[in-house]
Design a protein around this motif. Structure first.
Motif, mmCIF file in Angstrom:
data_model
loop_
_atom_site.group_PDB
_atom_site.id
_atom_site.type_symbol
_atom_site.label_atom_id
_atom_site.label_comp_id
_atom_site.label_asym_id
_atom_site.label_seq_id
_atom_site.Cartn_x
_atom_site.Cartn_y
_atom_site.Cartn_z
ATOM 1 N N ILE A 1 0.847 -1.210 0.000
ATOM 2 C CA ILE A 1 0.000 0.000 0.000
ATOM 3 C C ILE A 1 0.874 1.249 0.000
ATOM 4 O O ILE A 1 0.665 2.180 -0.779
ATOM 5 C CB ILE A 1 -0.938 0.000 1.237
ATOM 6 N N SER A 2 1.889 1.251 0.878
ATOM 7 C CA SER A 2 2.768 2.412 0.991
ATOM 8 C C SER A 2 3.520 2.691 -0.307
ATOM 9 O O SER A 2 3.576 3.822 -0.773
ATOM 10 C CB SER A 2 3.763 2.193 2.134
ATOM 11 N N SER A 3 4.091 1.635 -0.896
ATOM 12 C CA SER A 3 4.917 1.848 -2.093
ATOM 13 C C SER A 3 4.052 2.157 -3.307
ATOM 14 O O SER A 3 4.413 2.988 -4.143
ATOM 15 C CB SER A 3 5.787 0.619 -2.372
ATOM 16 N N TYR A 4 2.891 1.509 -3.398
ATOM 17 C CA TYR A 4 2.021 1.722 -4.556
ATOM 18 C C TYR A 4 1.475 3.142 -4.569
ATOM 19 O O TYR A 4 1.533 3.841 -5.579
ATOM 20 C CB TYR A 4 0.879 0.700 -4.559
ATOM 21 N N THR A 5 0.968 3.583 -3.421
ATOM 22 C CA THR A 5 0.410 4.940 -3.347
ATOM 23 C C THR A 5 1.519 5.994 -3.402
ATOM 24 O O THR A 5 1.284 7.127 -3.802
ATOM 25 C CB THR A 5 -0.408 5.139 -2.050
ATOM 26 N N GLY A 6 2.736 5.609 -2.984
ATOM 27 C CA GLY A 6 3.841 6.565 -2.975
ATOM 28 C C GLY A 6 4.653 6.551 -4.260
ATOM 29 O O GLY A 6 5.678 7.227 -4.361
ATOM 30 N N GLY A 7 4.219 5.754 -5.247
ATOM 31 C CA GLY A 7 4.925 5.693 -6.526
ATOM 32 C C GLY A 7 6.280 5.012 -6.442
ATOM 33 O O GLY A 7 7.158 5.260 -7.263
ATOM 34 N N GLU A 8 6.472 4.131 -5.434
ATOM 35 C CA GLU A 8 7.769 3.450 -5.294
ATOM 36 C C GLU A 8 7.690 1.955 -5.578
ATOM 37 O O GLU A 8 8.674 1.243 -5.407
ATOM 38 C CB GLU A 8 8.329 3.677 -3.870
ATOM 39 N N PHE A 9 6.501 1.478 -5.980
ATOM 40 C CA PHE A 9 6.387 0.047 -6.266
ATOM 41 C C PHE A 9 7.125 -0.285 -7.556
ATOM 42 O O PHE A 9 6.947 0.375 -8.571
ATOM 43 C CB PHE A 9 4.912 -0.370 -6.385
ATOM 44 N N GLU A 10 7.980 -1.287 -7.501
ATOM 45 C CA GLU A 10 8.735 -1.673 -8.694
ATOM 46 C C GLU A 10 9.135 -3.139 -8.570
ATOM 47 O O GLU A 10 9.796 -3.521 -7.605
ATOM 48 C CB GLU A 10 9.996 -0.799 -8.813
ATOM 49 N N VAL A 11 8.725 -3.947 -9.548
ATOM 50 C CA VAL A 11 9.092 -5.368 -9.513
ATOM 51 C C VAL A 11 10.557 -5.524 -9.913
ATOM 52 O O VAL A 11 10.980 -5.021 -10.952
ATOM 53 C CB VAL A 11 8.198 -6.195 -10.458
ATOM 54 N N ARG A 12 11.325 -6.171 -9.048
ATOM 55 C CA ARG A 12 12.754 -6.381 -9.321
ATOM 56 C C ARG A 12 13.183 -7.768 -8.887
ATOM 57 O O ARG A 12 12.673 -8.291 -7.898
ATOM 58 C CB ARG A 12 13.619 -5.361 -8.545
ATOM 59 N N TRP A 13 14.114 -8.363 -9.602
ATOM 60 C CA TRP A 13 14.671 -9.672 -9.236
ATOM 61 C C TRP A 13 16.092 -9.554 -8.712
ATOM 62 O O TRP A 13 16.651 -10.521 -8.211
ATOM 63 C CB TRP A 13 14.618 -10.642 -10.421
ATOM 64 N N ILE A 14 16.711 -8.389 -8.887
ATOM 65 C CA ILE A 14 18.053 -8.136 -8.338
ATOM 66 C C ILE A 14 18.060 -6.705 -7.811
ATOM 67 O O ILE A 14 17.597 -5.793 -8.494
ATOM 68 C CB ILE A 14 19.146 -8.286 -9.420
ATOM 69 N N PRO A 15 18.570 -6.473 -6.598
ATOM 70 C CA PRO A 15 18.634 -5.096 -6.084
ATOM 71 C C PRO A 15 19.544 -4.235 -6.970
ATOM 72 O O PRO A 15 20.539 -4.718 -7.503
ATOM 73 C CB PRO A 15 19.242 -5.261 -4.690
ATOM 74 N N LYS A 16 19.181 -2.962 -7.107
ATOM 75 C CA LYS A 16 19.928 -2.069 -7.999
ATOM 76 C C LYS A 16 21.398 -1.934 -7.613
ATOM 77 O O LYS A 16 22.275 -1.946 -8.459
ATOM 78 C CB LYS A 16 19.290 -0.682 -7.996
ATOM 79 N N LEU A 17 21.653 -1.773 -6.321
ATOM 80 C CA LEU A 17 23.035 -1.583 -5.860
ATOM 81 C C LEU A 17 23.888 -2.799 -6.230
ATOM 82 O O LEU A 17 24.997 -2.656 -6.745
ATOM 83 C CB LEU A 17 23.069 -1.340 -4.347
ATOM 84 N N TRP A 18 23.351 -3.992 -5.985
ATOM 85 C CA TRP A 18 24.078 -5.222 -6.330
ATOM 86 C C TRP A 18 24.362 -5.258 -7.826
ATOM 87 O O TRP A 18 25.473 -5.549 -8.260
ATOM 88 C CB TRP A 18 23.278 -6.453 -5.900
ATOM 89 N N GLU A 19 23.332 -4.947 -8.631
ATOM 90 C CA GLU A 19 23.458 -5.019 -10.083
ATOM 91 C C GLU A 19 24.521 -4.047 -10.597
ATOM 92 O O GLU A 19 25.311 -4.382 -11.470
ATOM 93 C CB GLU A 19 22.099 -4.722 -10.724
ATOM 94 N N LYS A 20 24.546 -2.829 -10.017
ATOM 95 C CA LYS A 20 25.508 -1.821 -10.475
ATOM 96 C C LYS A 20 26.938 -2.220 -10.146
ATOM 97 O O LYS A 20 27.869 -1.913 -10.885
ATOM 98 C CB LYS A 20 25.182 -0.469 -9.828
ATOM 99 N N ILE A 21 27.144 -2.886 -9.009
ATOM 100 C CA ILE A 21 28.502 -3.219 -8.583
ATOM 101 C C ILE A 21 28.914 -4.616 -9.037
ATOM 102 O O ILE A 21 30.039 -4.824 -9.502
ATOM 103 C CB ILE A 21 28.630 -3.147 -7.034
ATOM 104 N N HIS A 22 27.997 -5.582 -8.908
ATOM 105 C CA HIS A 22 28.379 -6.977 -9.176
ATOM 106 C C HIS A 22 27.766 -7.548 -10.442
ATOM 107 O O HIS A 22 28.012 -8.709 -10.768
ATOM 108 C CB HIS A 22 27.940 -7.870 -8.010
ATOM 109 N N GLY A 23 26.905 -6.769 -11.116
ATOM 110 C CA GLY A 23 26.227 -7.320 -12.289
ATOM 111 C C GLY A 23 25.065 -8.218 -11.885
ATOM 112 O O GLY A 23 24.592 -8.158 -10.761
ATOM 113 N N THR A 24 24.629 -9.055 -12.809
ATOM 114 C CA THR A 24 23.396 -9.817 -12.565
ATOM 115 C C THR A 24 23.655 -11.200 -11.961
ATOM 116 O O THR A 24 22.732 -11.946 -11.697
ATOM 117 C CB THR A 24 22.615 -9.993 -13.878
ATOM 118 N N ASP A 25 24.943 -11.545 -11.773
ATOM 119 C CA ASP A 25 25.238 -12.894 -11.287
ATOM 120 C C ASP A 25 25.246 -12.987 -9.767
ATOM 121 O O ASP A 25 25.480 -12.014 -9.069
ATOM 122 C CB ASP A 25 26.613 -13.346 -11.798
ATOM 123 N N ASN A 26 25.023 -14.167 -9.291
ATOM 124 C CA ASN A 26 25.342 -14.570 -7.913
ATOM 125 C C ASN A 26 24.463 -14.015 -6.800
ATOM 126 O O ASN A 26 24.549 -14.500 -5.680
ATOM 127 C CB ASN A 26 26.801 -14.219 -7.544
#
Lengths: 173, 173
Positions: free
Chosen positions: B91-116
């Motif tokens: 409810i909080s994220s949807y109404t606040g415009g922060e809902f986003e489906v993700r399978w890898i956290p952004k920070l991990w992806e930026k530093i380590h890529g999509t593996d592991n």
């Protein structure tokens, strides 16, 4: 039935507040462990400060019962350190991770799968652990004021302003 | 090494002041203690779910384990609370415009890529659940509910959560 309804309302509120506080975000949780973002500290210490003052008055009026866990020094320390390692690897703790699932982080399903395994492994070993590690350094259910031999009131009069100062300090980082 | 700092800065902060969200979590604790006679907690719900699944495959064995004798794996307040927190964050994220489906956290992806990520998170989950059960709680049960009751066990555990996490994260980022 009333209990479950309360759990529903309180759970909804908890998830809502965790999300609004930013602590459902992976980079904010890991940022805290990296000591480059202090949002987690701010949320936790604010909750502790407000919670403990309120609970003090509720206890005075006998409206609440204590739910204190015993000091099992070795289990607290070793378990705590193991938890911390897992926390860093997963990037979520059990509560913030559940809430993160609600904001769309399906990546939380990986650590959740691990938690089911870890919980069951603990249950398998629980009889042995209860008789060994959990008995080492068992000092019973003790609070800090009890340990220091001061009243809750005296302790809070000193400790609450200290926590408040820490919170102010954190806002300047 | 400080690449993560920029990423954390870019990814941004919480929707509300963490002080406000934290304080309201403290107020929420007043209500869970007073109305439900329950401390806020998260990790035991995972153990309950693990036990429910265990019952499906090996009912006798699961129910005979010490942990599940003491904590029967069935629908309870803690389980409903954690399940509901997923909804609250939605409810909080949807109404606040922060809902986003993700399978890898952004920070991990930026530093380590999509593996592991999956394997690290899964192992993290195992350790977190085992550590929480050994220590007697997690960042919610010990870290908020126990600390605000000034429990010695909880303050020691909370300290160890962060010591373990801060050391481990040095190897990740």
């Amino acid at each position: 039935m009333k209990k479950f309804f309360q759990a529903l309302i309180f759970g909804l509120s908890f998830g809502f507040l965790l999300q609004k506080g930013g602590v459902t975000k992976y980079h904010i949780l890991e940022g805290q462990l990296l000591l480059s973002d202090f949002t987690v500290m701010k949320v936790m210490l604010s909750a502790i400060l407000v919670g403990m003052i309120g609970l003090y008055f509720l206890q005075q009026k006998s409206l609440v019962k204590p739910h204190i866990k015993p000091v099992q020094l070795v289990a607290n320390i070793i378990g705590g350190l193991i938890f911390g390692v897992g926390f860093a690897l997963a990037g979520y703790c059990p509560g913030t991770g559940a809430a993160a699932l609600g904001q769309g982080n399906l990546n939380t399903l990986y650590y959740m799968g691990g938690m089911l395994v870890g919980s069951y492994v603990f249950a398998e070993l629980s009889e042995t652990l209860n008789q060994t590690v959990k008995t080492w350094g068992d000092f019973g259910k003790v609070t800090i004021p009890e340990y220091l031999h001061v009243s809750n009131k005296v302790f809070l009069i000193i400790f609450a302003p200290l926590l408040f100062l820490v919170l102010i300090g954190l806002s300047r980082l | 090494m400080s690449e993560y700092k920029e990423v954390i800065n870019v990814l941004g902060q919480s929707a509300w002041s963490p002080y406000l969200a934290g304080s309201l979590i403290g107020v929420l604790a007043w209500f869970t203690f007073t109305l439900s006679d329950k401390p806020i907690g998260a990790s035991s719900a995972y153990a309950t779910l693990a036990g429910m699944i265990g019952k499906l495959f090996a009912k006798e064995h699961t129910l005979n384990l010490k942990y599940y004798q003491d904590n029967p794996p069935r629908l309870n307040w803690e389980f409903v609370f954690v399940l509901s927190s997923i909804g609250g964050a939605f409810i909080s994220s949807y109404t606040g415009g922060e809902f986003e489906v993700r399978w890898i956290p952004k920070l991990w992806e930026k530093i380590h890529g999509t593996d592991n990520y999956a394997i690290y998170a899964f192992i993290g989950g195992i350790l977190m659940a085992f550590g929480a059960r050994l220590a007697g709680g997690c960042t919610s049960g010990h870290g908020i509910s126990g600390t605000l009751q000034l429990s010695v066990a909880s303050w020691i555990s909370l300290l160890c959560f962060f010591v373990g996490g801060v050391i481990t994260i040095q190897f990740l980022y």
